[in-house]
Design a protein around this motif. Sequence first.
Motif, PDB file in Angstrom:
ATOM      1  N   UNK A  57     -16.939  19.816  18.432  1.00 46.38           N
ATOM      2  CA  UNK A  57     -17.413  20.802  19.405  1.00 46.38           C
ATOM      3  C   UNK A  57     -16.670  20.705  20.738  1.00 46.38           C
ATOM      4  N   UNK A  58     -16.065  19.562  21.012  1.00 39.29           N
ATOM      5  CA  UNK A  58     -15.293  19.431  22.255  1.00 39.29           C
ATOM      6  C   UNK A  58     -14.199  20.495  22.344  1.00 39.29           C
ATOM      7  N   UNK A  59     -13.717  20.968  21.200  1.00 38.81           N
ATOM      8  CA  UNK A  59     -12.634  21.955  21.199  1.00 38.81           C
ATOM      9  C   UNK A  59     -13.093  23.316  21.699  1.00 38.81           C
ATOM     10  N   UNK A  60     -14.400  23.579  21.684  1.00 37.48           N
ATOM     11  CA  UNK A  60     -14.885  24.903  22.088  1.00 37.48           C
ATOM     12  C   UNK A  60     -15.725  24.859  23.362  1.00 37.48           C
ATOM     13  N   UNK A  61     -15.846  23.682  23.973  1.00 39.51           N
ATOM     14  CA  UNK A  61     -16.759  23.541  25.106  1.00 39.51           C
ATOM     15  C   UNK A  61     -16.335  24.406  26.288  1.00 39.51           C
ATOM     16  N   UNK A  62     -15.055  24.762  26.377  1.00 38.80           N
ATOM     17  CA  UNK A  62     -14.560  25.535  27.510  1.00 38.80           C
ATOM     18  C   UNK A  62     -14.813  27.036  27.378  1.00 38.80           C
ATOM     19  N   UNK A  63     -15.203  27.507  26.225  1.00 34.61           N
ATOM     20  CA  UNK A  63     -15.330  28.948  26.000  1.00 34.61           C
ATOM     21  C   UNK A  63     -16.388  29.552  26.927  1.00 34.61           C
ATOM     22  N   UNK A  64     -16.034  30.685  27.552  1.00 38.68           N
ATOM     23  CA  UNK A  64     -16.903  31.294  28.556  1.00 38.68           C
ATOM     24  C   UNK A  64     -17.169  32.766  28.261  1.00 38.68           C
ATOM     25  N   UNK A  65     -17.151  33.126  26.998  1.00 45.40           N
ATOM     26  CA  UNK A  65     -17.507  34.490  26.612  1.00 45.40           C
ATOM     27  C   UNK A  65     -18.528  34.422  25.485  1.00 45.40           C
ATOM     28  N   UNK A  66     -19.511  35.335  25.558  1.00 47.53           N
ATOM     29  CA  UNK A  66     -20.486  35.455  24.481  1.00 47.53           C
ATOM     30  C   UNK A  66     -20.254  36.771  23.739  1.00 47.53           C
TER      31      UNK A  66
END
Length: 447
Positions: A57-66
């Motif tokens: 999950x660390x690979x996606x922690x930066x995502x800022x769009x829903x």
Amino acid sequence: MEIPGPEPSADDGAGAIARAGGLHTYQLWLHAEYGPVVRFRLPGAETAVSIADPVLLEAVVHLDERPRRLFSFLDPLFEADNLQVLPAAEHGPWRRLLLTVLVGRPSHERHFELFTALAAELADRWAALPAGRPVELQRELTRTSLRMICGYALGGEVEDPDGVVEAFEAVLADQLERLYRAPAGQDREQRAERAARALALLRETVDRVVAAHRAGEGGGPGDRGDLIAALVEAGESPARIRDTVLTVMLAAHHTTGVAVSWTLHLLAAHPEAAARVTEELDRVLGERPVPDHADLPRLPYLGMVLRESLRRYPPGPYGARLTAEPLAVGEYLVPAGAVVLLPILAVHLNPAYWPEPERFRPERFTPEESAGRPRLAWIPFGLGPRGCEGAGLATLEARVLLAVLLKRLRFRPEPGHRVVPVERFVLWAADDIRMLVSPRAARGTPR
């Protein structure tokens, strides 16, 4: 390497989700069947990828769009835009503004007396119930936590707080009806009309509070710890202010009320843990019926009980993000435009990080056992820039409610009542959680 998962179906997985009992339980099956990273079809998302390993999950922690389509059911609540899916560039400043108010000890201390008073009022009412009359925990506790957040968000300037609570419940009931049941005839129309009137009342109430702020002197938002004051001072539009208040009320009352009800359910099933909590409360509070803010750090076992309850029954059992470009997750490549599911319940039940994951054991959260555990193994409030801004506030409210209720009362399951988790905005109980509640004996007297 191709991401494993089930074959696509004509209904985009709707039938499989329904048969599993909801998306949260479907994700549990997917990860048990296909491993920590699964690709599948989801109504409203042609490509969905679920990741149940906290290290990956660390690979996606930066995502800022829903993904907008998955949150479109909330559109009717908002005037300016659906705040759950604001673009990253707009979401960042709005989030920072919320954090100035919702996070930090000064803000929490400012409202602590309100929280303890509402918790004590609930304890008084339950203590006076006739023996044998069950309490519906989730209904009662979400109502109390809604009164808490109503006071926090709107301040003390609301003439009829109970009317505001009732209006919000009418709006929420209509949203649930739309989302989980097929519209039907005159009853559906009448419910929609009631919800429209209630929503108008809520917006008018916020407008009156905004007008009072603009007419008065007051300090800055950091001084007052006031949500509306911060939004007014930041120059937000009336529609955005109304939307923000509704969003905070929606998120906060669900999280706290549901979390506390599941915690009481677990403690009732584990009397040794319940006895340890009450011993800690008696030792720290003595004869005082409610805690001070300074008492909370002196109740570590109560904190561990709440954390373990949030692990076992996270109020929000999953979250969602959207990839803007291809993303490497371990040995897999998630394509651009994919919906990334954060299967919070599956992460919390991952046996690689939580041995005997379905067992209730608060000691998992001692410093010794927590050492070395991946930071994303416990994510009840989500993660990254879309994580819950009010996590600290919700936790504070939950600890206050638990401290006051467990200091005063004993909780026993109603005989024959079956508690079945279901997904309704949050991880709810299908027929509520019904408990028999009685006053605790005073210290030093027979129990």
